[in-house]
Design a protein around this motif. Structure first.
Motif, PDB file in Angstrom:
ATOM      1  N   PHE A  49       1.699  32.032 -27.332  1.00 25.51           N
ATOM      2  CA  PHE A  49       2.988  32.585 -26.923  1.00 25.51           C
ATOM      3  C   PHE A  49       4.125  31.597 -27.153  1.00 25.51           C
ATOM      4  CE2 PHE A  49       0.221  35.166 -24.022  1.00 25.51           C
ATOM      5  CZ  PHE A  49       0.364  36.319 -24.771  1.00 25.51           C
ATOM      6  N   PHE A  81      -3.170  34.896 -16.031  1.00 25.08           N
ATOM      7  CA  PHE A  81      -1.780  34.482 -15.862  1.00 25.08           C
ATOM      8  C   PHE A  81      -1.538  34.068 -14.413  1.00 25.08           C
ATOM      9  CE2 PHE A  81      -1.867  36.923 -19.647  1.00 25.08           C
ATOM     10  CZ  PHE A  81      -0.839  36.446 -20.444  1.00 25.08           C
TER      11      PHE A  81
ATOM     12  N   ALA B 199      -4.768  51.302 -22.629  1.00 19.96           N
ATOM     13  CA  ALA B 199      -3.970  50.334 -23.386  1.00 19.96           C
ATOM     14  C   ALA B 199      -2.502  50.430 -22.981  1.00 19.96           C
ATOM     15  CB  ALA B 199      -4.129  50.581 -24.881  1.00 19.96           C
ATOM     16  N   ALA B 201      -1.447  51.287 -20.110  1.00 20.28           N
ATOM     17  CA  ALA B 201      -1.344  50.665 -18.785  1.00 20.28           C
ATOM     18  C   ALA B 201      -1.235  49.151 -18.902  1.00 20.28           C
ATOM     19  CB  ALA B 201      -2.551  51.044 -17.927  1.00 20.28           C
ATOM     20  N   LEU B 202      -2.040  48.567 -19.801  1.00 20.31           N
ATOM     21  CA  LEU B 202      -1.959  47.118 -20.012  1.00 20.31           C
ATOM     22  C   LEU B 202      -0.566  46.726 -20.475  1.00 20.31           C
ATOM     23  CD1 LEU B 202      -5.255  46.183 -21.895  1.00 20.31           C
ATOM     24  CD2 LEU B 202      -4.587  45.573 -19.578  1.00 20.31           C
ATOM     25  N   ARG B 204       2.329  48.372 -20.113  1.00 20.73           N
ATOM     26  CA  ARG B 204       3.429  48.519 -19.154  1.00 20.73           C
ATOM     27  C   ARG B 204       3.319  47.480 -18.049  1.00 20.73           C
ATOM     28  NH1 ARG B 204       0.874  53.409 -17.817  1.00 20.73           N
ATOM     29  NH2 ARG B 204      -0.262  53.274 -15.877  1.00 20.73           N
ATOM     30  N   LYS B 205       2.105  46.971 -17.800  1.00 19.68           N
ATOM     31  CA  LYS B 205       1.975  45.907 -16.809  1.00 19.68           C
ATOM     32  C   LYS B 205       2.607  44.629 -17.355  1.00 19.68           C
ATOM     33  CE  LYS B 205       0.767  43.970 -13.091  1.00 19.68           C
ATOM     34  NZ  LYS B 205       1.343  44.361 -11.813  1.00 19.68           N
ATOM     35  N   SER B 206       2.213  44.246 -18.540  1.00 23.16           N
ATOM     36  CA  SER B 206       2.837  43.085 -19.171  1.00 23.16           C
ATOM     37  C   SER B 206       2.433  43.032 -20.633  1.00 23.16           C
ATOM     38  CB  SER B 206       2.406  41.811 -18.448  1.00 23.16           C
ATOM     39  OG  SER B 206       2.202  40.766 -19.369  1.00 23.16           O
ATOM     40  N   ALA B 208       2.734  40.555 -22.638  1.00 26.27           N
ATOM     41  CA  ALA B 208       2.057  39.290 -22.935  1.00 26.27           C
ATOM     42  C   ALA B 208       0.577  39.401 -22.619  1.00 26.27           C
ATOM     43  CB  ALA B 208       2.696  38.164 -22.145  1.00 26.27           C
ATOM     44  N   ALA B 209       0.270  39.965 -21.444  1.00 22.94           N
ATOM     45  CA  ALA B 209      -1.135  40.083 -21.056  1.00 22.94           C
ATOM     46  C   ALA B 209      -1.877  40.992 -22.028  1.00 22.94           C
ATOM     47  CB  ALA B 209      -1.241  40.616 -19.631  1.00 22.94           C
ATOM     48  N   ILE B 211      -1.155  41.508 -25.203  1.00 18.27           N
ATOM     49  CA  ILE B 211      -1.331  40.776 -26.463  1.00 18.27           C
ATOM     50  C   ILE B 211      -2.474  39.782 -26.336  1.00 18.27           C
ATOM     51  CG2 ILE B 211      -0.254  39.064 -27.980  1.00 18.27           C
ATOM     52  CD1 ILE B 211       2.430  40.455 -27.317  1.00 18.27           C
ATOM     53  N   SER B 212      -2.559  39.126 -25.178  1.00 20.77           N
ATOM     54  CA  SER B 212      -3.564  38.067 -25.028  1.00 20.77           C
ATOM     55  C   SER B 212      -4.988  38.603 -25.058  1.00 20.77           C
ATOM     56  CB  SER B 212      -3.324  37.270 -23.748  1.00 20.77           C
ATOM     57  OG  SER B 212      -3.817  37.989 -22.642  1.00 20.77           O
TER      58      SER B 212
END
Ligand SMILES: Nc1ncnc2c1ncn2[C@@H]1O[C@H](COP(=O)(O)OP(=O)(O)O)[C@@H](O)[C@H]1O
Ligand SMILES: [Mg+2]
Lengths: 243, 491
Positions: A49, A81, B199, B201-202, B204-206, B208-209, B211-212
């Motif tokens: 990131f 996180f 997917a 849901a992931l 809209r939560k974040s 970055a999360a 993508i990770s």
């Protein structure tokens, strides 16, 4: 094994990480440092990131510096996180299943089995149908760990998983973290404020102090290092009281 | 009490969509039987708009993206549908699907630059697209059998397209539209608990999360844009089929904004929200106009409702209803349906015998009254919320105090006390006044007769409950043991 070579991160005028080089080879590695020391930033470099202005990172033999963030999961990288990422309106099971969806299992039966195993490993089997929003703080942190264990990871990075946990919950957490290498063969990279948790889990610990590597080595040696003790006197007094 | 709450599986996709299937089957069968010609066409439009609302809700509820283009995309679908049918004389379904595909592609094109945008910027971009569509349509118009690529008649009779053979009458076309709408809503609901929805849901939560863990955010957002474009386009084609043609004024930018606002009011996280939004945007103004009240008055109400929704949190009316249903047990629903069903039949017979109204009218009244019995506490609660949490608390405390006093009095009189009597009485007063108004408007029933029917029905229901309580009670606990709380989870 994590190899960090000469990494520098620059945010405008701030250098949260300044030509840092370190090799971490123990199965469970700890990272401590005061607030703002650059711990999360280092994790962000590892997961892609944050792009460093110079230097390279290699994890488990693959050079990752130029790999896009969403492709790093394929190289076995998993992370949690600092603020947990459990979707409130999915059940615990669905939260973990959402990860398995993207982990390239051969069949859905295998994916389901992996989900069940990961949830069972963190001890939340009795909560699979609970909505994310109804889980307790500790349960959410554990669920985050379960998510990170899906799909044969090679490196699991945990960013302050013990935040907001009670002492007994923290003990349980330590036990779970210690078992991760045996559970799925992954190396663990653990960031936490709680020196007791680091001490309980990690063979090897590195100390970051405003972008510089202050110390690195076997955990007990690092924690007894005079310079480190000076920097963290408050927290270490606490540790001695416990010991 | 919170501790021993039970976790209920969210259910398989099939279990999740069963309520939709049942609801829309009933609507498709019973609707034409209840509605006059004027109202039937209004409700066909409502069905189409429900589908458009559902796409707005999909983007907003699942991915937090504000799209003000969906109405324009319906226009694109309608345009292409008309053009293809006039141009090649293909069957209606082919035109419908061509329209959906074109609108899906268009939605994707709008979505692509939007993938890097969020919040206000995304809203502005989509608003610009909607405005641009309006400008273009003002110039080229909707195809009506003319020459050239626009297919527009210059001076002369506008040609209409034919409805599908199997659905040429108004009644059949109503059912036809409901089936398409239901299929769209069911597909969306199905996805919410499948891989795609997880997917989303992931994301809209974040992001970055997401993508990770290797989720391609671009791919899943683009899918959402394309799918919601296609469904909106389908709805546009259905509207074109209803009227045989489309008007330049039909897809005004202001309607796009209004639709978004009403989806927020209705609730973006539950399919009922889309239905509520469509009813508000089309049926409410029609009801007002029908009574000689200016339909634009509805806009005042919409503004007020939007404010309340924004203050009250993001789940809208549908969310409030679902919250409320969480506390309703299966046995109450079975019991309610049985008693209301019996009363409806009885009333229908009486009203018909006295030639007050048709059987359908009485049936409608009972059905609506039953629905409102559930909805009104939630709506009232929401309205009180407009005056702040403290007002809600005060109202709650006051109600509790009065109820307790009432219970004491009932006990002193040697009656079986009913804790909810006070709430119920208020409720019934309200339901009577409101539903009678609707019955008067839609069925032309004398207002006082309608009021008499409703209050009579409520009275009958009390009698039924009091006299049969000892028999109903064991039956109730049996059902409760088997089906704890049917609507515990929603979204
Ligand atoms: N995206 C960013 N832009 C600018 N500064 C940042 C950014 N992320 C972190 N920083 C700064 O970098 C320093 C290190 O932050 P961080 O890595 O979060 O510390 P911690 O060790 O507490 O996790 C802090 O001074 C923080 O303000
Ligand atoms: Mg941090």
């Amino acid at each position: 094994m994590i190899e960090i070579k000469d990494i520098t991160v620059q945010f405008g005028g701030v250098r949260p990480i300044d030509s840092l080089s370190v090799t971490l080879d123990a199965p469970i590695v700890g990272l401590i440092g005061p607030n703002g020391a650059g711990k999360t930033t280092l994790l962000n470099v590892l997961s892609g990131f944050v792009t460093p202005v110079q230097g390279s990172v290699t994890v488990a033999g693959s050079e990752l510096t130029k790999v896009a963030p969403h492709s790093r999961a394929k190289h076995g990288l998993r992370r949690t996180f600092q603020t947990d990422q459990i979707a409130d309106d999915l059940t615990l099971w669905q939260n973990v299943e959402a990860i398995a969806d993207h982990a390239h299992f051969e069949s859905s039966a295998q994916a389901e089995e992996a989900v069940a195993k990961a949830i069972d490993y963190v001890g939340l089997s009795h909560r699979i149908h609970r909505l994310g929003g109804a889980l307790s703080t500790a349960e959410r942190h554990l669920a985050e760990i379960a998510k990170a264990l899906i799909g044969d990871p090679s490196l699991v990075m945990l960013d302050e998983p013990g935040a907001g946990m009670s002492e007994s919950e923290s003990k349980l957490l330590a036990q779970i973290i210690r078992g991760i290498p045996a559970f799925c063969g992954a190396q663990v990279f653990l960031i936490d404020h709680d020196v007791a948790l680091i001490d309980a889990c990690c063979e090897q610990t590195m100390v970051l102090d405003f972008g510089r590597l202050l110390a690195k080595g076997p955990t007990s040696e690092v924690l007894n290092d005079a310079e480190v003790r000076k920097a963290y006197l408050g927290e270490f007094d606490e540790l001695e009281e416990v010991a | 009490m919170a501790k021993d709450r039970q976790d209920i599986p969210l259910g398989t996709p099939l279990q999740r969509v069963t309520p939709l299937i049942i609801t829309f089957c009933i609507i498709a069968i019973v609707g034409p039987w209840l509605l006059s010609a004027y109202w039937l066409n209004t409700f066909t439009t409502v069905a189409c708009l429900t589908l458009v609302s559902a796409t707005v809700a999909l983007l907003y509820g699942q991915l937090g993206m504000v799209s003000l283009t969906q109405f324009a995309l319906a226009g694109v679908g309608g345009w292409v549908c008309l053009r293809v049918i006039h141009g090649w004389g293909v069957p209606f379904e082919i035109g419908l699907i061509a329209g959906a595909c074109a609108a899906g592609l268009f939605g994707l094109l709008v979505g692509l630059p939007a993938l890097r945008m969020r919040g206000l910027y995304l809203a502005l971009l989509t608003l610009l697209v909607a405005a641009a569509f309006q400008v273009v349509v003002n110039v080229i118009g909707f195809p009506d059998g003319g020459e050239g690529w626009t297919g527009k008649v210059v001076n002369g009779q506008r040609a209409m397209i034919d409805r599908p053979l199997a659905a040429s009458s108004d009644v059949a076309y109503f059912r036809y539209a409901v089936i398409w709408m239901a299929a769209g809503l069911i597909w969306i609901e199905w996805q919410k608990v499948s891989r795609l929805g997880r997917a989303w849901a992931l994301i809209r939560k974040s992001e970055a999360a997401a993508i990770s863990v290797g989720v391609s955010v671009v791919k899943y957002k683009a899918t959402a844009f394309a799918v919601s474009g296609a469904l909106a386009g389908l709805a546009g084609g259905l509207i074109a089929g209803l009227n045989g043609q489309l008007d330049n004024t039909g897809f005004h930018t202001s309607q796009s904004i209004l639709l978004y606002a009403l989806v927020v009011v209705g609730g973006a996280y539950h399919w009922v929200g889309a239905v509520i939004a469509a009813l508000l945007i089309r049926a409410l103004p029609a009801l007002l106009n029908d009574h000689g009240v200016d339909g634009n008055l509805a806009n005042v109400f919409f503004g007020f409702a939007l404010l309340v929704s924004l203050i009250q949190g993001r789940t809208g009316i549908a969310g409030k209803l679902a919250d409320f249903y969480k506390f309703v047990r299966m046995s109450r629903i079975v019991e309610g349906s049985v008693s209301w069903g019996l009363i409806a039949i009885l009333l229908g017979v009486i009203a018909y015998a006295l030639s007050w109204t048709s059987f359908a009218g009485a049936f409608f009244i009972s059905l609506i009254a039953l629905l409102f019995r559930m909805a009104i506490p939630g709506v009232l609660w929401m309205l009180l919320g407009f005056f702040g949490k403290r007002t809600q608390d005060h109202a709650e405390a006051l109600e509790a105090k009065l109820s307790l006093r009432l219970v004491k009095i009932m006990k002193a009189m040697g009656l079986r006390p009913d804790h909810r009597l006070f709430k119920r009485t208020l409720n019934w007063l309200f339901i009577g006044i409101f539903v009678a108004w609707v019955a008067w408007g839609v069925f032309g029933l004398a207002y006082l007769s309608a009021l008499a029917i409703i209050w009579g029905a409520l009275g009958l229901k009390v009698l039924w409950e009091v006299s049969l309580y000892t028999y109903v009670l064991p039956w109730r606990s049996q059902i409760d043991a088997r089906y704890p709380k049917p609507f515990a989870n929603y979204r």
